[in-house]
Design a protein around this motif. Structure first.
Motif, mmCIF file in Angstrom:
data_model
loop_
_atom_site.group_PDB
_atom_site.id
_atom_site.type_symbol
_atom_site.label_atom_id
_atom_site.label_comp_id
_atom_site.label_asym_id
_atom_site.label_seq_id
_atom_site.Cartn_x
_atom_site.Cartn_y
_atom_site.Cartn_z
ATOM 1 N N GLY A 99 57.909 24.492 77.992
ATOM 2 C CA GLY A 99 57.761 23.546 76.859
ATOM 3 C C GLY A 99 56.862 22.906 76.716
ATOM 4 O O GLY A 99 56.761 22.445 75.393
ATOM 5 N N ALA A 111 53.721 28.941 80.997
ATOM 6 C CA ALA A 111 53.113 28.199 81.047
ATOM 7 C C ALA A 111 51.831 28.482 80.291
ATOM 8 O O ALA A 111 51.643 29.209 80.197
ATOM 9 C CB ALA A 111 53.630 27.214 82.099
ATOM 10 N N GLY A 112 51.739 27.761 79.082
ATOM 11 C CA GLY A 112 50.067 27.195 78.761
ATOM 12 C C GLY A 112 50.083 28.692 78.665
ATOM 13 O O GLY A 112 50.067 29.562 77.341
ATOM 14 N N TYR A 163 61.007 30.436 94.529
ATOM 15 C CA TYR A 163 60.307 31.750 94.170
ATOM 16 C C TYR A 163 60.270 32.281 92.348
ATOM 17 O O TYR A 163 59.369 32.236 92.444
ATOM 18 C CB TYR A 163 59.833 32.051 94.995
ATOM 19 C CG TYR A 163 59.015 32.445 96.060
ATOM 20 C CD1 TYR A 163 57.150 32.072 95.501
ATOM 21 C CD2 TYR A 163 58.695 31.134 97.293
ATOM 22 C CE1 TYR A 163 56.265 32.282 96.484
ATOM 23 C CE2 TYR A 163 57.744 30.691 98.427
ATOM 24 C CZ TYR A 163 56.897 31.163 97.927
ATOM 25 O OH TYR A 163 55.838 31.327 98.831
ATOM 26 N N HIS A 181 57.905 30.197 85.461
ATOM 27 C CA HIS A 181 56.943 29.272 84.885
ATOM 28 C C HIS A 181 55.847 29.882 84.413
ATOM 29 O O HIS A 181 55.290 29.508 83.940
ATOM 30 C CB HIS A 181 57.482 28.076 85.781
ATOM 31 C CG HIS A 181 56.094 26.662 85.972
ATOM 32 N ND1 HIS A 181 56.243 26.084 84.428
ATOM 33 C CD2 HIS A 181 55.142 26.064 86.304
ATOM 34 C CE1 HIS A 181 54.935 25.406 84.227
ATOM 35 N NE2 HIS A 181 54.396 25.390 85.807
ATOM 36 N N HIS A 182 54.970 30.371 85.756
ATOM 37 C CA HIS A 182 53.828 30.262 85.686
ATOM 38 C C HIS A 182 53.075 31.216 84.384
ATOM 39 O O HIS A 182 52.665 31.443 83.752
ATOM 40 C CB HIS A 182 53.632 30.729 87.218
ATOM 41 C CG HIS A 182 53.055 29.990 88.042
ATOM 42 N ND1 HIS A 182 51.765 28.952 87.530
ATOM 43 C CD2 HIS A 182 53.431 29.089 88.839
ATOM 44 C CE1 HIS A 182 51.233 27.648 88.640
ATOM 45 N NE2 HIS A 182 52.971 28.396 88.858
ATOM 46 N N GLY A 234 62.376 23.561 89.693
ATOM 47 C CA GLY A 234 62.520 23.354 88.198
ATOM 48 C C GLY A 234 61.530 23.076 87.622
ATOM 49 O O GLY A 234 60.373 22.638 88.270
ATOM 50 N N TYR A 235 61.511 23.002 86.439
ATOM 51 C CA TYR A 235 59.872 22.420 85.758
ATOM 52 C C TYR A 235 60.368 22.367 84.003
ATOM 53 O O TYR A 235 61.328 23.001 83.808
ATOM 54 C CB TYR A 235 59.198 24.737 85.265
ATOM 55 C CG TYR A 235 58.515 24.673 86.864
ATOM 56 C CD1 TYR A 235 57.091 23.912 87.309
ATOM 57 C CD2 TYR A 235 59.690 25.963 86.953
ATOM 58 C CE1 TYR A 235 56.690 24.822 88.742
ATOM 59 C CE2 TYR A 235 59.019 26.070 89.324
ATOM 60 C CZ TYR A 235 57.940 25.510 88.963
ATOM 61 O OH TYR A 235 57.193 26.143 90.260
ATOM 62 N N ALA A 236 59.426 21.432 83.822
ATOM 63 C CA ALA A 236 59.645 21.023 82.890
ATOM 64 C C ALA A 236 58.885 21.696 81.455
ATOM 65 O O ALA A 236 57.645 21.813 80.891
ATOM 66 C CB ALA A 236 59.094 19.755 82.205
#
Lengths: 468, 468, 468, 468
Positions: free
Chosen positions: C87, C54-55, C44, C50-51, C83-85
């Motif tokens: 960038g 992101a964007g 979490y 991430h959120h 994990g997130y990619a």
């Protein structure tokens, strides 16, 4: 209402139907919660039932995630201190009661208006006792229809007929109803400006608003009526003359509805049909079978309300809010049949309203909830079409036409009994066959093609009252 | 979606249906607003359309209170500066594209997984160009079914068959899909641990999560595919051998489904039925009539997905989320018929799912959206019943039995064509008659009684994968 | 933002602070969730980060119930596929870029308006490259102040000064800003009707609205500027004359502000004070110390914005929305000091705005975030008082008077440095002492008593523009 | 609470502070609405007041958009039918009252626990009458402190001391309190398992839950007490012996607190300080000046509660929920001063809690709400630090250290009186000077440096009871 939910384990990962159900139901529930631990499920269920029933009843929503539901727990050595002392009722404080009693005892033309809260508190016996002790005539509305028998000499029937007497009453005792659209916000033509109003409600928040009552009382309707009757000092006979006038006014009202049914129509007249079905249901009641009459629809509900009679609590049902929430007819009827399986249940409904839940005929068949349904099939949304034409011209009925669905065949699809009727004389025999089928365990639909041009005078007038 | 609402004038006074609609729809809409001034209605409608379509499309909800809607305004001298520049698309920045190209060009066994985002961006032509330029085989899923023709030599069909090849791919290019339950959260058996994953999505928020992609690209799918193809440097023939293996694996998968259909059953086998209907639909397509195939249900949807073929975008439809949101079949089918009125539309659906929206056959008849519906009528919620028995024992199927509703008669109730079939040999002639009726403008239902004991192997396996 | 919450074990029982925190933050967060399992906390937290990033960045809120937080778990054998990619950036598709390039290359008087999105995408270097490659002059606003140095020959400074040139530009390139109140909804006097507008935003939802751009581009600002510069074909010198006019217009604007400061005032003039503080900050910058200038308040923020200069990204800070969200000054200043501890940080703030978060001086002292604060102490809510008088008469300033709080003593209360100034000549020495104290690690407050009757011309004009 | 809001005209366009305020306040308000028409403002204000006060009082939130507020309307010819009949109270129905009376009259060791609901119903006089009529001893908690004078022979003081008697009572009459964390969920050590519990609440929803009462009564506390007293038949003297034991137990409890104060400490002991301040406040009361004592903080609030005495309703204030919602001390104190300007008001508060609203000293000074504040300045969040060390080791107090803010100087910053005290003997003279300053119209702060290592025994024990 107890619902499932995506498991806690998969929450937030794009699992099936992972959405904020609590957020969705929040505006339409009295209480809502999610149980996140298996060993607390009993505690949450108890809380849900408690909140649904305590005070002003309402919908309680509980959701249990799939994995919380599927897990097992051993009962704890120390059991949860669960439980509620339900059924606690209140009465208004003595000074308030006294003011109400004074106003009522001084009144020359008092009238009781019994609303949903009276039904929800189970006040039928108390209301009868109060009426017989005081002699005050009564009109019933919404869920309170039948709380006192329409046959009773002090009963003016539903508000649709009793409203005329209400307009000339000097004191009105409003039991368990807010001054909402149903009561025309407590204003004329139902409640004239100078009228003294006493309002009783279990929730003090509901007192007043659009209409300020002279006396506002907080208390359970049943126990409040008992308390009022217990302190009453005036003989009931003093109001005989007024009560007779009230009955006359209600009869006069009914005659205006009768007159509407006799106007020429192109095919079966929906008002005439309602009167026929109501008379048929009344016959069953007179024969000792009891019975429930449910009305649903836009204009159809109005005809059903006007012609059906109520004799006992919970046996004359329709949408609680004036003109609101279509489609409750079949669910109401099925519930009545489940509650009183040996009594006939009649649903008188418009086709538009019926279509919203008609597929539940399958449920009716599966559980053998064999109701008799009369569909007023005029192939359209009658009241919407009427309003559209009134505001925008005769050709303007956009989206208000329905197809000529044959609901009798839908009844057959679920293994029930179905008939289509296009001529008035066929109605009575069809009702008899439908009731016979229902008595045999099959839901039955009598689909009657009616004149789409007919609109009740009441519905025409309401459009001008700006209640919506 | 544009809705009405209680007028501002009567708000908060107990008027009809005065409830917090915005609160109810909030969890399931991308954008929502209430327009409170008549002269701003055009501005709000433009905003609703814009938000529904911009970027990742979604539901936009606008409500207009009754009195705001009914009032009149003169157009202003200075018009509102309205409008949006829609249709703006993006591609990933060059360095990201380069990393994706390198990974794909180094791959020995690359595979494209096209998801809903690929369909929503209108990427069919771009995907075909990419596949033919690169030679990379493709599997399609959800709304992307048919984005590349199942007949194409580089197409492995839907994920149900293409998933086997995916499991042995060394590089996966995921287009417009999150790693949700549909993709088994980006893990085995679909996505093995060592696989290099490239993910493209128009919303960077959607990249990664349960599975971290080696390369995550933000961009519109269509324009991204064009950009990738524009920089491709390797001959497509280099992947011929791998592509052939992918096709073989898909064929092998289909054979396992075929084998299931040949198992003995007590009555019509739902898988066999799906194969028959899919074959019939395929015949229509081969004859040049085009056509749409819609699948719906719990276990039935799986059979429909497994046997139906997709040739063009938007012609092979089913619920977007694995096993979620039953009852969309008929609305999907009607929409397809409205979009392509001259082509046949087939709906293959379980009875439970169908019942949720079956009453809309009335809508289908009224608007002459003459679809052909095959109902897998096993009198129950198949997959729920299966799970209940698996977890709690054979007698435990509470609430999962339905009645034997005859949906063929419902079709007749709306003036459509209906047939009930109980023997396998009757299926084909019934389909022919149903299609003929539909071609004549009548919705048609073939209600087939099937063996309630049959459950697809896939559904049995899913229960053990803990995806829900 | 990560928050605690009543434990799951005590939820719903009247435990301490058991309330729906997610509901409260929903309207002001981009993403929000509650983590209900201890072993999913890392998952979490990763999702929240991430959120948030992101964007289009925004606030992500995560809450962890007390007992979920307090429990211990063993790391699983199979680690979460986390994990997130991050960038991942996008650029507009080629056809959109081409249309933008054409419009810009055809322009005679093009101007860049850089907004918050340009800062959030880290576009400083890219913007400089674009400006030098194309020769197009630039104005910066909101968080984008300093993205290009105010000293640069193609920079028109902030929108308060650059707006005059914008009004005469034939093509405007708007980077990362919606047409909200800050941009006067994309209309006059900033954006004349016939102007060609190009808008770039990472969220296509933000394109258009009150002003429809001729070209709307979806893409990250930084990479989009790189792409535009990469395809530019016109020599930058062609715009020398226009750029000089833009600089002249900005200088002329500044002169009108200078003139306001020279008007007679009853005590220290707030505009004169702003000019003094800005000049002092500028001296530090010129001496090589760098520095950050923060403005806050109702009318005070306007003076600070007008006189302060921006040289580098993130060093000239004020409330992002025109006239909105008072009280962010001290938090902004502390964050700047935390980020660049060796550089001086100046906060120029009205007393009303400062009071909203002034107690955080304690935090500043505790963490040795030694900022220099100049309080414009006019004992009231200047702009509110002005509006009240304008609308309701001179005596009508209800609730807009504050007491004469001495914020210098508050600084001493936290162990910092404080001075009160009532005469203009004392300002400069006080600033020097304050900076010295701050350099020694103590937050410093210079509390300046100013003329409460002074209101900037801009604020007077805004009241008539109906932007709020 | 009435708030402004972005104008309807600018809604949805990026105007200043255009956010969903109703959504934010929904979880913490009893009622909320937005008034969208200028001529309905009086109606909405009336509704807000009604809902705030009717039944169980709570926060009502009303918002009026800027342009709705700024527009003018002519009063209508027909005035709105506004108004509510407030003040309506209820009592339990007679059978419930009878069961309660029976249980109480049979009891050997009955005890009243008066909670917030008793205060909110204004039940002081009724409670005194009930206690004197029945002889039943009473403990008061939360907002009910002082509803019966601690000096009264039947009063056991606050729950912190009266709880010991409660544990040995055979019948407990709980007035206006849910079984929440404050009452240890109605379980031990306060409520032993076999105890007979009678609970009275104006909201039937509040009855039961974690503890099921033997008798649950719905009714207003004041009128219910009057009704109970009116039917009481047993002489009060019968309970003299029990009442004396109750008083002894309370005295014994106080002695354990006294003993804690005498333990050695490194600097001023917070408990000793509380005892000093309480004694000083008591002196004022004895001298005929009346007075209010407010406690706030984590551990500090506990000391204040334990040593302060309550003599009249609403004069001994602290946070309503056990250990919850820090920072209410100063607002409570200011409200008390506004209500009773001639009486002294003492606030005893921890430094952490005080910091949350300390800036409102400015408000206190501006409105001359001259309260006397004693800050327990231990430079940290005492109870948090204690818990962290208990769970994670002595070095683990992350984020719980505060700086040594001098709140006395903050008082001077607002023009008030401030003193810092570091030695015990200085406390009394400082209090005298502070009171003198307050009597002169200046808020006064005595900032006392205390031993950060001291933690009350109660707080230590609570950590093990898992109430949070």
């Amino acid at each position: 209402m107890i619902a499932g939910r995506t498991g806690v384990r998969q929450r937030g990962r794009g699992a099936v139907q992972d959405l904020d159900q609590l957020g969705i139901v929040a505006p339409v529930t009295k209480w809502r919660a999610e149980c996140l631990q298996t060993d607390r499920i009993p505690e949450y269920v108890a809380a849900a039932v408690h909140h649904a029933m305590a005070g002003a009843p309402g919908v309680a929503y509980l959701e249990v995630p799939q994995d919380v539901f599927a897990a097992s727990v051993h009962p704890e050595a120390r059991p949860w201190p669960t439980g509620y002392a339900d059924g606690s009722r209140s009465v208004p404080e003595p000074t308030g009661l006294r003011r109400a009693l004074d106003a009522l005892q001084e009144a020359e033309r008092p009238l009781v208006v019994a609303g949903s809260g009276a039904f929800l508190s189970g006040a039928a016996e108390a209301l009868l006792g109060f009426v017989e002790c005081t002699g005050i005539p009564t009109t019933t509305t919404s869920a309170a229809r039948g709380l006192i028998d329409d046959d009773h000499l002090r009963c003016a029937g539903g508000l649709v007929h009793g409203g005329i007497a209400l307009a000339s009453a000097d004191v009105a005792l409003v039991l368990g109803s807010r001054f909402n659209a149903n009561l025309l916000y407590g204003g004329p033509p139902l409640f004239p400006p100078g009228q003294r109003v006493i309002q009783v409600d279990v929730r003090p928040e509901n007192l007043g608003g659009p209409r300020r009552p002279e006396v506002g009382l907080t208390g359970d309707i049943r126990t409040t009526l008992e308390a009022l009757a217990g302190s009453w000092a005036r003989p009931p006979g003093a109001l005989d003359e007024w009560a007779e006038k009230v009955r006359q006014a209600a009869r006069a009202s009914l005659q205006t509805w009768d007159a509407q049914c006799d106007r020429p129509s192109n095919g079966v007249h929906p008002g005439w049909l309602a009167r026929q079905v109501a008379a048929f249901a009344e016959e069953q009641y007179r024969s000792g079978r009891g019975g429930t009459f449910v009305s649903d629809g836009g204009d159809s509900v109005v005809w059903g309300i006007a012609f059906s009679r109520a004799h006992r609590p919970g046996t004359n049902l329709f949408i609680g809010s004036a003109m609101g929430t279509l489609g409750v007819g079949l669910p109401f009827a099925m519930a009545a049949k489940a509650a009183r399986p040996d009594e006939p249940v009649f649903l008188f409904t418009g086709d538009g309203a019926f279509g919203l839940s008609a597929i539940e005929l399958d449920t009716a068949a599966r559980h053998r909830l064999a109701v008799v349904i009369v569909v007023v099939n005029n192939g359209g949304w009658g009241d919407v079409r009427h309003e559209q034409r009134m505001f925008y011209g005769r050709e303007a009925d956009q989206g208000a036409k329905l197809s000529t669905m044959r609901y009798d065949l839908l009844a057959e699809a679920v293994g029930g009994h179905g008939e289509r009727v296009v001529q008035a004389p066929e109605v009575r025999p069809a009702l008899e066959r439908a009731l016979k089928a229902a008595d045999g365990g099959s839901p039955a639909v009598v689909d009657v093609v009616t004149d789409p041009e007919v609109m009740s005078d009441l519905m025409k007038n309401l459009a001008g009252l700006d209640v919506m």
